[in-house]
Design a protein around this motif. Sequence first.
Motif, PDB file in Angstrom:
ATOM      1  N   ASP A 283       0.852  -1.182   0.000  1.00 29.73           N
ATOM      2  CA  ASP A 283       0.000   0.000   0.000  1.00 29.73           C
ATOM      3  C   ASP A 283       0.894   1.240   0.000  1.00 29.73           C
ATOM      4  O   ASP A 283       1.652   1.464   0.934  1.00 29.73           O
ATOM      5  CB  ASP A 283      -0.910   0.001   1.232  1.00 29.73           C
ATOM      6  N   LYS A 284       0.815   2.053  -1.032  1.00 28.52           N
ATOM      7  CA  LYS A 284       1.768   3.138  -1.247  1.00 28.52           C
ATOM      8  C   LYS A 284       1.341   4.481  -0.651  1.00 28.52           C
ATOM      9  O   LYS A 284       1.865   5.527  -1.028  1.00 28.52           O
ATOM     10  CB  LYS A 284       2.023   3.313  -2.753  1.00 28.52           C
ATOM     11  N   ARG A 285       0.413   4.465   0.278  1.00 25.91           N
ATOM     12  CA  ARG A 285       0.001   5.732   0.884  1.00 25.91           C
ATOM     13  C   ARG A 285       1.169   6.393   1.634  1.00 25.91           C
ATOM     14  O   ARG A 285       2.040   5.718   2.163  1.00 25.91           O
ATOM     15  CB  ARG A 285      -1.180   5.508   1.834  1.00 25.91           C
ATOM     16  N   SER A 286       1.120   7.716   1.683  1.00 16.78           N
ATOM     17  CA  SER A 286       2.174   8.494   2.352  1.00 16.78           C
ATOM     18  C   SER A 286       1.924   8.548   3.857  1.00 16.78           C
ATOM     19  O   SER A 286       0.864   8.132   4.349  1.00 16.78           O
ATOM     20  CB  SER A 286       2.212   9.918   1.795  1.00 16.78           C
ATOM     21  N   PHE A 287       2.880   9.110   4.585  1.00 15.63           N
ATOM     22  CA  PHE A 287       2.753   9.278   6.027  1.00 15.63           C
ATOM     23  C   PHE A 287       1.452  10.000   6.384  1.00 15.63           C
ATOM     24  O   PHE A 287       0.660   9.520   7.200  1.00 15.63           O
ATOM     25  CB  PHE A 287       3.959  10.057   6.559  1.00 15.63           C
ATOM     26  N   LEU A 288       1.223  11.147   5.763  1.00 19.02           N
ATOM     27  CA  LEU A 288       0.016  11.911   6.084  1.00 19.02           C
ATOM     28  C   LEU A 288      -1.251  11.195   5.657  1.00 19.02           C
ATOM     29  O   LEU A 288      -2.286  11.288   6.326  1.00 19.02           O
ATOM     30  CB  LEU A 288       0.073  13.297   5.444  1.00 19.02           C
ATOM     31  N   ASP A 289      -1.185  10.458   4.558  1.00 20.56           N
ATOM     32  CA  ASP A 289      -2.350   9.671   4.130  1.00 20.56           C
ATOM     33  C   ASP A 289      -2.709   8.630   5.181  1.00 20.56           C
ATOM     34  O   ASP A 289      -3.887   8.395   5.458  1.00 20.56           O
ATOM     35  CB  ASP A 289      -2.077   8.985   2.788  1.00 20.56           C
ATOM     36  N   TRP A 290      -1.694   8.005   5.776  1.00 19.42           N
ATOM     37  CA  TRP A 290      -1.946   7.006   6.820  1.00 19.42           C
ATOM     38  C   TRP A 290      -2.498   7.666   8.089  1.00 19.42           C
ATOM     39  O   TRP A 290      -3.361   7.102   8.767  1.00 19.42           O
ATOM     40  CB  TRP A 290      -0.668   6.227   7.142  1.00 19.42           C
ATOM     41  N   VAL A 291      -2.003   8.862   8.390  1.00 19.69           N
ATOM     42  CA  VAL A 291      -2.534   9.597   9.542  1.00 19.69           C
ATOM     43  C   VAL A 291      -4.013   9.917   9.317  1.00 19.69           C
ATOM     44  O   VAL A 291      -4.850   9.734  10.212  1.00 19.69           O
ATOM     45  CB  VAL A 291      -1.724  10.897   9.781  1.00 19.69           C
ATOM     46  N   LYS A 292      -4.335  10.383   8.124  1.00 17.38           N
ATOM     47  CA  LYS A 292      -5.736  10.677   7.799  1.00 17.38           C
ATOM     48  C   LYS A 292      -6.581   9.407   7.878  1.00 17.38           C
ATOM     49  O   LYS A 292      -7.720   9.442   8.375  1.00 17.38           O
ATOM     50  CB  LYS A 292      -5.825  11.284   6.402  1.00 17.38           C
ATOM     51  N   ALA A 293      -6.030   8.303   7.407  1.00 13.89           N
ATOM     52  CA  ALA A 293      -6.754   7.027   7.447  1.00 13.89           C
ATOM     53  C   ALA A 293      -7.007   6.587   8.886  1.00 13.89           C
ATOM     54  O   ALA A 293      -8.057   6.013   9.203  1.00 13.89           O
ATOM     55  CB  ALA A 293      -5.980   5.956   6.700  1.00 13.89           C
ATOM     56  N   TYR A 294      -6.044   6.869   9.767  1.00 10.48           N
ATOM     57  CA  TYR A 294      -6.224   6.526  11.185  1.00 10.48           C
ATOM     58  C   TYR A 294      -7.419   7.267  11.759  1.00 10.48           C
ATOM     59  O   TYR A 294      -8.288   6.655  12.404  1.00 10.48           O
ATOM     60  CB  TYR A 294      -4.950   6.872  11.955  1.00 10.48           C
ATOM     61  N   TYR A 295      -7.473   8.568  11.547  1.00  9.15           N
ATOM     62  CA  TYR A 295      -8.587   9.333  12.119  1.00  9.15           C
ATOM     63  C   TYR A 295      -9.914   8.978  11.456  1.00  9.15           C
ATOM     64  O   TYR A 295     -10.955   8.974  12.122  1.00  9.15           O
ATOM     65  CB  TYR A 295      -8.292  10.827  12.021  1.00  9.15           C
ATOM     66  N   ALA A 296      -9.870   8.657  10.175  1.00 12.68           N
ATOM     67  CA  ALA A 296     -11.095   8.214   9.504  1.00 12.68           C
ATOM     68  C   ALA A 296     -11.593   6.892  10.102  1.00 12.68           C
ATOM     69  O   ALA A 296     -12.796   6.690  10.277  1.00 12.68           O
ATOM     70  CB  ALA A 296     -10.840   8.053   8.003  1.00 12.68           C
ATOM     71  N   SER A 297     -10.647   6.022  10.476  1.00 13.19           N
ATOM     72  CA  SER A 297     -11.041   4.724  11.056  1.00 13.19           C
ATOM     73  C   SER A 297     -11.710   4.895  12.412  1.00 13.19           C
ATOM     74  O   SER A 297     -12.566   4.100  12.788  1.00 13.19           O
ATOM     75  CB  SER A 297      -9.814   3.807  11.173  1.00 13.19           C
ATOM     76  N   LEU A 298     -11.331   5.935  13.146  1.00 14.31           N
ATOM     77  CA  LEU A 298     -11.950   6.195  14.448  1.00 14.31           C
ATOM     78  C   LEU A 298     -13.405   6.607  14.293  1.00 14.31           C
ATOM     79  O   LEU A 298     -14.227   6.359  15.185  1.00 14.31           O
ATOM     80  CB  LEU A 298     -11.194   7.306  15.187  1.00 14.31           C
ATOM     81  N   ASN A 299     -13.713   7.209  13.155  1.00 13.79           N
ATOM     82  CA  ASN A 299     -15.075   7.656  12.890  1.00 13.79           C
ATOM     83  C   ASN A 299     -15.871   6.630  12.087  1.00 13.79           C
ATOM     84  O   ASN A 299     -16.972   6.922  11.627  1.00 13.79           O
ATOM     85  CB  ASN A 299     -15.049   8.995  12.147  1.00 13.79           C
ATOM     86  N   GLY A 300     -15.254   5.456  11.897  1.00 15.20           N
ATOM     87  CA  GLY A 300     -15.947   4.395  11.171  1.00 15.20           C
ATOM     88  C   GLY A 300     -16.054   4.607   9.688  1.00 15.20           C
ATOM     89  O   GLY A 300     -16.916   4.025   9.015  1.00 15.20           O
ATOM     90  N   LYS A 301     -15.166   5.452   9.138  1.00 11.75           N
ATOM     91  CA  LYS A 301     -15.233   5.730   7.696  1.00 11.75           C
ATOM     92  C   LYS A 301     -14.293   4.797   6.929  1.00 11.75           C
ATOM     93  O   LYS A 301     -13.296   4.355   7.435  1.00 11.75           O
ATOM     94  CB  LYS A 301     -14.842   7.191   7.438  1.00 11.75           C
TER      95      LYS A 301
END
Length: 301
Positions: A283-301
Amino acid sequence: MKFRAHETFFIRKGWLHKGLKNIGEAPDIFVKKDRNPVDILGIGSNMVKSLRYWLQATGLADEVSGSGEYQRKKVQYPTDLAIEIFSADRYFEELGTLFLVHYQLAKNKDNATTWYFFFNEFSLTEFQKEDFVNALQNYAKINSGEIPAVGSLEDDFNCLINTYVLRKKLNPSRVNPESNIECPLDELGLIEISDNSNPKDRTFRKSTPKLNSIDPHVFMAILVDMNSKKDEIRISDLLASENVGRIFNLDIVGLSRMLENLSKLEWISVIRTAGLDVIKIKDKRSFLDWVKAYYASLNGK
């Protein structure tokens, strides 16, 4: 190398939120001439200096020479990481946020030298204050040619310990039970008291946090940030200095379990055949993309 820039104050709960909120409203908050930052921030003058330092050391603010209305001033602006954190977890309540802040400290060789040294270069698992201070002094001498004052290094050690160990465990008889003067990073479980004897002779131990407390998005963010130029990485390298294993105090067993979880999510592949012992980042996402994905996962997105 920078030592004792924290004015002996570790990060207090609420400080990073307070700092980001105020630099967002007034980037020159720390150098205002028309209003005293002590009055605006509601903390003492030395604490103001400490907060100014911690915002930079944690990678949450960049301090630069201003322009326009801020010309001839040193101003602070939130980093991209800070913007993401402040948008999703402005009060720094999530463990993933705290691990990201810890990571920024542990990789900051220039502004948080003691934190960098402890997690990347210091080899002892169990240690006393004298062990660490001597090792840090030798490290500074070899790498900078200068010998820092022992007092400054001792203050850094005390601040480091207060960052990761609950104060009520350090001085149970002296802590007011109603006091909330703690560092939020003490929740991470990265340093423990091994021997709770006389404080002057106390032994500490690097400890591994509970693996289920490390969110895989956060682990992946740090993994790709520390290995941004590599698609294929030797597992042994992940346990070396300036890599993800050291950041989390992981041994090979803990690291393998984390990698197995990432492999099940199909974010990486683990290759242990034909004499190879490597991972490939799928998965080639960047550092910030993974950070955004983390917070999205907390909201169930």
